[in-house]
Design an enzyme around this catalytic site. Structure first.
Site, PDB file in Angstrom:
ATOM      1  N   GLY A  74      20.644 -10.018  -1.017  1.00 41.22           N
ATOM      2  CA  GLY A  74      21.796 -10.048  -1.455  1.00 41.22           C
ATOM      3  C   GLY A  74      21.859 -10.182  -3.037  1.00 41.22           C
ATOM      4  O   GLY A  74      22.474  -9.483  -3.566  1.00 41.22           O
ATOM      5  N   SER A  78       0.782  -1.250   0.164  1.00 43.11           N
ATOM      6  CA  SER A  78      -0.028   0.204  -0.107  1.00 43.11           C
ATOM      7  C   SER A  78       0.701   1.270   0.160  1.00 43.11           C
ATOM      8  O   SER A  78       0.163   2.302   0.387  1.00 43.11           O
ATOM      9  CB  SER A  78      -0.855  -0.083   1.197  1.00 43.11           C
ATOM     10  OG  SER A  78      -1.970  -0.997   1.127  1.00 43.11           O
ATOM     11  N   ARG A 117      14.092  -8.566   0.844  1.00 43.83           N
ATOM     12  CA  ARG A 117      13.976  -9.976   1.024  1.00 43.83           C
ATOM     13  C   ARG A 117      14.994 -10.636   0.398  1.00 43.83           C
ATOM     14  O   ARG A 117      15.136 -10.509  -0.835  1.00 43.83           O
ATOM     15  CB  ARG A 117      12.449 -10.561   0.604  1.00 43.83           C
ATOM     16  CG  ARG A 117      11.351 -10.096   1.334  1.00 43.83           C
ATOM     17  CD  ARG A 117      10.200 -10.893   1.120  1.00 43.83           C
ATOM     18  NE  ARG A 117       8.783 -10.371   1.994  1.00 43.83           N
ATOM     19  CZ  ARG A 117       7.700 -10.865   1.648  1.00 43.83           C
ATOM     20  NH1 ARG A 117       7.535 -11.749   0.795  1.00 43.83           N
ATOM     21  NH2 ARG A 117       6.796 -10.350   2.497  1.00 43.83           N
ATOM     22  N   GLU A 141       0.430 -10.651  -9.493  1.00 39.53           N
ATOM     23  CA  GLU A 141      -0.371 -10.033  -8.393  1.00 39.53           C
ATOM     24  C   GLU A 141      -1.741  -9.814  -8.729  1.00 39.53           C
ATOM     25  O   GLU A 141      -2.696 -10.018  -8.237  1.00 39.53           O
ATOM     26  CB  GLU A 141       0.269  -9.074  -7.511  1.00 39.53           C
ATOM     27  CG  GLU A 141      -0.423  -8.505  -6.260  1.00 39.53           C
ATOM     28  CD  GLU A 141       0.198  -7.330  -5.507  1.00 39.53           C
ATOM     29  OE1 GLU A 141      -0.025  -7.550  -4.217  1.00 39.53           O
ATOM     30  OE2 GLU A 141       0.732  -6.656  -6.074  1.00 39.53           O
TER      31      GLU A 141
END
Length: 291
Positions: free
Chosen positions: A222, A49, A219, A82
């Site tokens: 790396g 959001s 997330r 999504e």
């Protein structure tokens, strides 16, 4: 070596005439920090959001408009794991028309608002944007579809919304996300197009006093950090303030209608904190326009 030296010399000659490299983002504030350049990958990351899909689709729309206005062949391709294509188009139409899509969906729209949305949808229909909203597309599928599309109309840029939902769900998450990020960069290099990848940040951001994201909040940061040429992170103080959550170090004038775009990695330019306006009723970003 001779080939790349020729390419470098050609770029140098264009720079000497004042020609900017790549596509404009459509935002002068962001163009001062980065542009959308062939073979380079821009990662837009945020908590839910905050507007990452909105910003991504506005960049898509701005490049598509530039292609049409310049009379250049080509299209911008969008893959979403999504949202449906219909939802993405609705968001674009809402931003173009200035109409709150929620009012229309709940049956509270006015006749003139329906007309504005209809006009906006017609304008979007005429833009060279190709949307594929197949469920959990793999990067192999994306590359094959782009290669097929390229035979009819050159693909000039692509966007994927968003990395954490793509690929083979059977694989370990860190391996899967790393493979997706690497493959997206490879697609950009192979097809010589800019790639925009959207990514969701870890929840630890929201336990922080100032809510400002950093590279370590990606997330499995790396690989994404390594392959991305530019990483831009969005934080809207208003989102947290509306939910009675304190946000530290935010001046009063930024507490409503302002989005922080934290450019935390920029291989070819400065790392910086940029500010854009965000109109939540229209789900759109714009220039802040302060004196």
């Amino acid at each position: 070596m001779q080939y790349w030296a020729t390419i470098a010399e050609d770029k140098l000659l264009r720079w000497a005439t004042g020609e900017a490299e790549g596509f404009s983002t459509g935002f002068a504030t962001l163009d001062k920090c980065f542009r959308l350049v062939d073979g380079e990958m821009l990662t837009i990351a945020a908590r839910p959001s905050q507007g990452k899909t909105v910003l991504g689709m506005q960049l898509v729309e701005n490049v598509a408009k530039a292609l049409r206005e310049d009379g250049k062949p080509g299209c911008v391709a969008v893959f979403s794991a999504e949202m449906t294509g219909w939802s993405l188009v609705h968001r674009m139409a809402s931003a173009l028309s200035g109409v709150n899509i929620h009012k229309l969906r709940t049956g509270n729209g006015k006749p003139e608002e329906f007309q504005l949305m209809q006009d906006a949808l017609r304008r979007i229909h005429n833009l060279p944007i190709w949307i594929d909203d197949g469920s959990a597309p793999t990067t192999t599928t994306m590359f094959n579809r782009l290669a097929t599309l390229n035979q009819d109309v050159p693909v000039r840029m692509m966007m994927f919304d968003f990395m954490e939902l793509g690929g083979d769900r059977a694989a370990k998450e860190d391996v899967r996300i790393g493979q997706i990020a690497t493959a997206l960069k490879d697609i950009g290099k192979a097809l010589k197009i800019p790639v925009i990848a959207l990514s969701q940040l870890n929840r630890e951001v929201e336990s922080r006093a100032n809510k400002m994201p950093s590279l370590s909040d990606l997330r499995y940061s790396g690989v994404i950090e390594q392959v991305s040429d530019t990483v831009a992170m969005i934080m809207r103080p208003e989102y947290y303030i509306d939910r009675k959550m304190e946000v530290a170090d935010v001046p009063q004038e930024d507490r409503t209608g302002v989005a922080y775009i934290n450019i935390v990695k920029n291989r070819q330019g400065p790392v910086a904190m940029a500010k854009l306006a965000f109109v939540k009723e229209k789900s759109m970003f714009g220039e802040l326009g302060r004196a």
